[in-house]
Every structure is written in C-alpha cells, then in structure tokens.
Design an enzyme around this catalytic site. Structure first.
Site, PDB file in Angstrom:
ATOM      1  N   SER A 196     -13.871  -0.607 -67.587  1.00  0.00           N
ATOM      2  CA  SER A 196     -13.368   0.523 -66.809  1.00  0.00           C
ATOM      3  C   SER A 196     -13.088   0.158 -65.359  1.00  0.00           C
ATOM      4  O   SER A 196     -12.108   0.623 -64.770  1.00  0.00           O
ATOM      5  CB  SER A 196     -14.369   1.680 -66.864  1.00  0.00           C
ATOM      6  OG  SER A 196     -14.593   2.087 -68.189  1.00  0.00           O
ATOM      7  N   HIS A 242     -16.143   2.261 -61.398  1.00  0.00           N
ATOM      8  CA  HIS A 242     -14.788   2.786 -61.293  1.00  0.00           C
ATOM      9  C   HIS A 242     -14.283   2.721 -59.852  1.00  0.00           C
ATOM     10  O   HIS A 242     -13.161   2.280 -59.593  1.00  0.00           O
ATOM     11  CB  HIS A 242     -14.755   4.229 -61.793  1.00  0.00           C
ATOM     12  CG  HIS A 242     -15.024   4.365 -63.257  1.00  0.00           C
ATOM     13  ND1 HIS A 242     -14.845   5.546 -63.941  1.00  0.00           N
ATOM     14  CD2 HIS A 242     -15.467   3.472 -64.180  1.00  0.00           C
ATOM     15  CE1 HIS A 242     -15.158   5.381 -65.211  1.00  0.00           C
ATOM     16  NE2 HIS A 242     -15.553   4.132 -65.376  1.00  0.00           N
TER      17      HIS A 242
END
Length: 292
Positions: A196, A242
């Site tokens: 991610s 992230h």
C-alpha cells in the site's frame, strides 16, 4: 453541440490535451517525447514531418526517443509492473503455504519464538531488510487483490511515462518511505505489511504527472481523497505507511518530471538520494529511541 474528444493519433482510445509541437498531431503520455520546446511525437523525432503533419523525406539521425522523465521507450512499457505484480503474488502464495512463519520472519516486526520467550524483534535489532520485505508481504486475499489491481491501473501508465528504471526507483523508495514512517510513528509491536505504501507513492506520482501535462486533475484528486478517507476511517490500516509512501512518491516524481533537461540526471539522482537519506535518518532516529 458537444466538443469532440481529441485522442492520441497512435492510441485512438486515449484522450489527450497534448500535441506534437512540430506536426501538431495529438499524443498521449506514452507517445510524447520531451523536447527543448514542448513535446514531439515518435515519427517527428525519427524522421521529421512536413507542415501538413505527415512524415516526409528519408529518415535522419536523431537522438533516441525519451519519455517525459528521460527514460527510454521499450517494446513492453509495462514489464516492470507485471514483474512486481508477479513477485507480490508469488510471495502471497508462499505465505499461504507456510502460514504465519514467513510473515513473522519478514514483516516489519516479528517475534523471536525462543523457548520460554516471545520477544519482539525487528529493525531495531538490526534486521533492516524488513523495511523492504514487508512491502511484498500480504495475508488477506482482499488486501493483495486491492493492491495489485491498484498497481496495474496506476503503475502501468506511470511506467510508460517515466521509463523502467525511474519507475522501479519510485516504487521501491515509496515502499521504503512507508515502512520508515510506520517504524517511526507506529507502536513498537504493530505489524505493517503490504504494497500500500508503494501504491500510494504511485498515486502521488500520478497527480504530479497529470499536473505537469496539464490534464484534468479532478479524477486523481477524487481518488486520492477517497483513499485517504478509507485510510483514516478504517480500523486496522497502517496509515503511516500510506502517508510515508505518498510523500516520498510525490517528491521523487516531481523531481523526475520537472528536472531541467540539461541537468536531468543530476536532479533526479539527487532527489532520490535525498529521499533515501531521509529514510535512513528516520530509521536511525527511531532505532536510537528504542535501543538508547
């Protein structure tokens, strides 16, 4: 009457707002070649074009066509993306076959299962490789499915626009940036795994590229906002990875597509080196906190 969409002359299915400054034919990011003024199409670079827009005259010697970031055009502009997806899937299948042991050994944090102990081990204990291996680890089917679909949709066009080497560098630095920020801000025993962080870096790079090409920014901004809402609104997600990947990917991509042509290599390598040093410094500071 609605305006008719303008599409690339080599890829009729792709809308574009960029034209070759020599022949004025519309070109997409995969076809555009950076020039001293604007962008040229591959035909104009290889052999020149007449005022009417049609190639004319015998081919003349020209510099090798380059992407907007200076990368070389290749027969398969999505090869690295395919390899990354294949590697992630292969590791996931290995996890399915070995269970938690593989995750424990290569996640950002693990446990030392010695007789009578269950001590946490990880980067602070000298296992720096976990910063990278964690980027390729997945456990849940939905986790890897979402990440790999995002990698294909976002990564493939980026690879075509940047070139293989720059794209791979962007991906790895974004993944490392996500791991480093997780290591710095998350709890010592909080696991962190998945692509991610790297995918968020590619998303930030896509925004930078679209801005550079004067494309409509609304779709990518909406996608970014949606992903950030999901990141902070869903429990169990390592938001640090992230955000770290997004920051690193955005900075690296900005240097790649905005570097002056005459100093392109110097600026691009310098930006990548600065980001790598920042990652190392972040990891070093956190290690001192945990071991000092």
């Amino acid at each position: 009457m609605e305006d008719q969409a303008v599409c690339c002359y080599r890829h009729p299915q792709r809308e574009t707002g960029i034209s070759c400054t020599r022949c004025e034919r519309p070109i997409c990011p995969e076809c555009m070649i950076s020039a001293s003024v604007g962008f040229h199409c591959p035909e104009c670079v290889r052999g020149g074009a007449s005022a009417s827009g049609e190639p004319s005259g015998p081919p003349r010697r020209a510099a090798e066509p380059r992407t907007i970031a200076g990368g070389a055009y290749t027969a398969d502009p999505r090869l690295v993306t395919k390899i990354l997806i294949g590697l992630n899937i292969a590791v996931w299948l290995a996890v399915l076959g070995t269970g938690d042991r593989l995750v424990n050994d290569f996640d950002l944090v693990g446990r030392a299962y010695d007789p009578g102990t269950a001590d946490i081990v990880g980067v602070a204990e000298g296992q720096w490789y976990r910063l990278l291996t964690a980027v390729f680890l997945h456990q849940e089917p939905m986790h890897i499915a979402f990440n790999m679909l995002s990698l294909w949709w976002i990564g493939a066009p980026l690879e075509a626009a940047l070139g293989r080497a720059r794209y791979l560098t962007l991906y790895l630095l974004s993944g490392l940036g996500g791991s480093a920020l997780s290591y710095l801000l998350a709890a010592q025993n909080q696991p962190s795994l998945g692509a991610s962080g790297a995918v968020f870096g590619l998303l930030g790079a896509t925004a930078v590229l679209m801005r550079r090409l004067n494309y409509d920014m609304r779709p990518v901004i909406a996608l970014l906002v949606l992903n950030l809402i999901f990141t902070f609104g869903w429990s169990g997600i390592a938001w640090q990875a992230h955000v770290g990947g997004l920051v690193v990917g955005t900075v690296v991509a900005y240097a790649m597509v905005h570097a002056p042509r005459e100093r392109r290599a110097l600026v691009q390598r310098g930006a990548c080196a600065v980001m790598l040093l920042a990652i190392v410094a972040t990891v070093w500071v956190r290690t001192l906190q945990l071991t000092g």
